[in-house]
Design a protein around this motif. Sequence first.
Motif, PDB file in Angstrom:
ATOM      1  N   SER A  21       0.951  -1.169  -0.118  1.00 51.65           N
ATOM      2  CA  SER A  21       0.107   0.036   0.138  1.00 51.65           C
ATOM      3  C   SER A  21       0.938   1.272  -0.050  1.00 51.65           C
ATOM      4  CB  SER A  21      -1.026   0.032   1.154  1.00 51.65           C
ATOM      5  OG  SER A  21      -1.640   1.182   1.227  1.00 51.65           O
ATOM      6  N   GLU A  22       2.024   1.305   0.778  1.00 49.70           N
ATOM      7  CA  GLU A  22       2.741   2.259   0.847  1.00 49.70           C
ATOM      8  C   GLU A  22       3.695   2.668  -0.703  1.00 49.70           C
ATOM      9  OE1 GLU A  22       5.454   1.736   3.995  1.00 49.70           O
ATOM     10  OE2 GLU A  22       3.963   1.823   5.566  1.00 49.70           O
ATOM     11  N   VAL A  23       3.916   1.497  -0.986  1.00 52.52           N
ATOM     12  CA  VAL A  23       4.519   1.450  -2.659  1.00 52.52           C
ATOM     13  C   VAL A  23       3.880   1.938  -3.428  1.00 52.52           C
ATOM     14  CG1 VAL A  23       5.502   0.138  -4.455  1.00 52.52           C
ATOM     15  CG2 VAL A  23       6.303  -0.249  -1.859  1.00 52.52           C
ATOM     16  N   ASP A  24       2.221   1.743  -3.429  1.00 52.20           N
ATOM     17  CA  ASP A  24       1.319   2.117  -4.311  1.00 52.20           C
ATOM     18  C   ASP A  24       1.174   3.693  -4.258  1.00 52.20           C
ATOM     19  OD1 ASP A  24       0.981  -0.355  -5.474  1.00 52.20           O
ATOM     20  OD2 ASP A  24      -1.285  -0.829  -4.343  1.00 52.20           O
ATOM     21  N   THR A  25       1.188   4.046  -3.104  1.00 55.26           N
ATOM     22  CA  THR A  25       1.074   5.390  -2.648  1.00 55.26           C
ATOM     23  C   THR A  25       2.061   6.317  -3.321  1.00 55.26           C
ATOM     24  OG1 THR A  25      -0.200   4.974  -0.712  1.00 55.26           O
ATOM     25  CG2 THR A  25       0.835   7.517  -0.979  1.00 55.26           C
ATOM     26  N   ARG A  26       3.423   5.650  -3.074  1.00 56.84           N
ATOM     27  CA  ARG A  26       4.566   6.219  -3.718  1.00 56.84           C
ATOM     28  C   ARG A  26       4.480   6.242  -5.044  1.00 56.84           C
ATOM     29  NH1 ARG A  26       9.400   3.792   0.274  1.00 56.84           N
ATOM     30  NH2 ARG A  26       8.540   5.027   1.978  1.00 56.84           N
TER      31      ARG A  26
ATOM     32  N   VAL B 100       4.411   9.686  -7.612  1.00 54.76           N
ATOM     33  CA  VAL B 100       5.718   9.733  -8.837  1.00 54.76           C
ATOM     34  C   VAL B 100       4.813  10.065 -10.156  1.00 54.76           C
ATOM     35  CG1 VAL B 100       7.308   8.498 -10.145  1.00 54.76           C
ATOM     36  CG2 VAL B 100       7.608   8.426  -7.668  1.00 54.76           C
ATOM     37  N   ASP B 101       3.826   9.128 -10.387  1.00 54.28           N
ATOM     38  CA  ASP B 101       2.878   9.324 -11.580  1.00 54.28           C
ATOM     39  C   ASP B 101       2.529  10.825 -11.750  1.00 54.28           C
ATOM     40  OD1 ASP B 101       3.305   6.931 -12.330  1.00 54.28           O
ATOM     41  OD2 ASP B 101       1.566   5.971 -11.599  1.00 54.28           O
ATOM     42  N   THR B 102       2.024  11.330 -10.658  1.00 55.61           N
ATOM     43  CA  THR B 102       1.541  12.757 -10.456  1.00 55.61           C
ATOM     44  C   THR B 102       2.561  13.475 -10.835  1.00 55.61           C
ATOM     45  OG1 THR B 102      -0.200  11.997  -9.027  1.00 55.61           O
ATOM     46  CG2 THR B 102       0.583  14.438  -9.248  1.00 55.61           C
ATOM     47  N   GLN B 103       3.834  13.477 -10.351  1.00 58.02           N
ATOM     48  CA  GLN B 103       4.860  14.360 -10.612  1.00 58.02           C
ATOM     49  C   GLN B 103       5.208  14.239 -11.936  1.00 58.02           C
ATOM     50  OE1 GLN B 103       7.782  12.786  -7.419  1.00 58.02           O
ATOM     51  NE2 GLN B 103       6.918  14.270  -6.121  1.00 58.02           N
ATOM     52  N   ILE B 104       5.344  12.994 -12.619  1.00 61.32           N
ATOM     53  CA  ILE B 104       5.577  12.940 -14.016  1.00 61.32           C
ATOM     54  C   ILE B 104       4.562  13.595 -14.790  1.00 61.32           C
ATOM     55  CG2 ILE B 104       5.939  11.331 -15.966  1.00 61.32           C
ATOM     56  CD1 ILE B 104       7.342   9.470 -13.880  1.00 61.32           C
ATOM     57  N   SER B 105       3.441  13.380 -14.592  1.00 64.18           N
ATOM     58  CA  SER B 105       2.225  14.077 -15.311  1.00 64.18           C
ATOM     59  C   SER B 105       2.413  15.567 -14.998  1.00 64.18           C
ATOM     60  CB  SER B 105       1.012  13.791 -14.873  1.00 64.18           C
ATOM     61  OG  SER B 105      -0.087  14.055 -15.401  1.00 64.18           O
ATOM     62  N   ASP B 106       2.492  16.059 -14.068  1.00 64.77           N
ATOM     63  CA  ASP B 106       2.746  17.588 -14.087  1.00 64.77           C
ATOM     64  C   ASP B 106       4.004  18.216 -14.470  1.00 64.77           C
ATOM     65  OD1 ASP B 106       0.709  17.596 -12.254  1.00 64.77           O
ATOM     66  OD2 ASP B 106       1.819  17.799 -10.152  1.00 64.77           O
TER      67      ASP B 106
END
Length: 84
Positions: free
Chosen positions: A18-23, A27-33
Motif C-alpha cells: 500500500s505504501e509502495v502504491d502510494t509512492r 511519482v505518476d502525478t509528478q511525472i504528469s505535472d
Amino acid sequence: MTDAQYRQLIAFLGERFSEVDTRFQRVDTQISDLRTEVRAEIHALRDDVDLRFREFRSEVRVEFDEVKGMIRLLDRRVERLEAE
C-alpha cells in the motif's frame, strides 16, 4: 510458519505494498505535472521562435528593399554614363 505468523506477514506485506502504491501514485502525478510543464515550455519557446523569426524576416525585407533601391539607382547611373 504458524497461521498467526502468516497473517502477520500478509498484513505487513499489505501495508508495504500500500505504501509502495502510494509512492508510485505520487511519482505518476509528478511525472504528469512535469509533462504538462514541459509541453507548456515547448509551446512558449515555439511561439517565441515564431515571433522572432517574423521580426527577423521583416528586418531583412526592409534591408533587402533598401539594397534593391540602391542597385536600381546604381543601374540608372551606369546607364546614364554609358549613354554619354
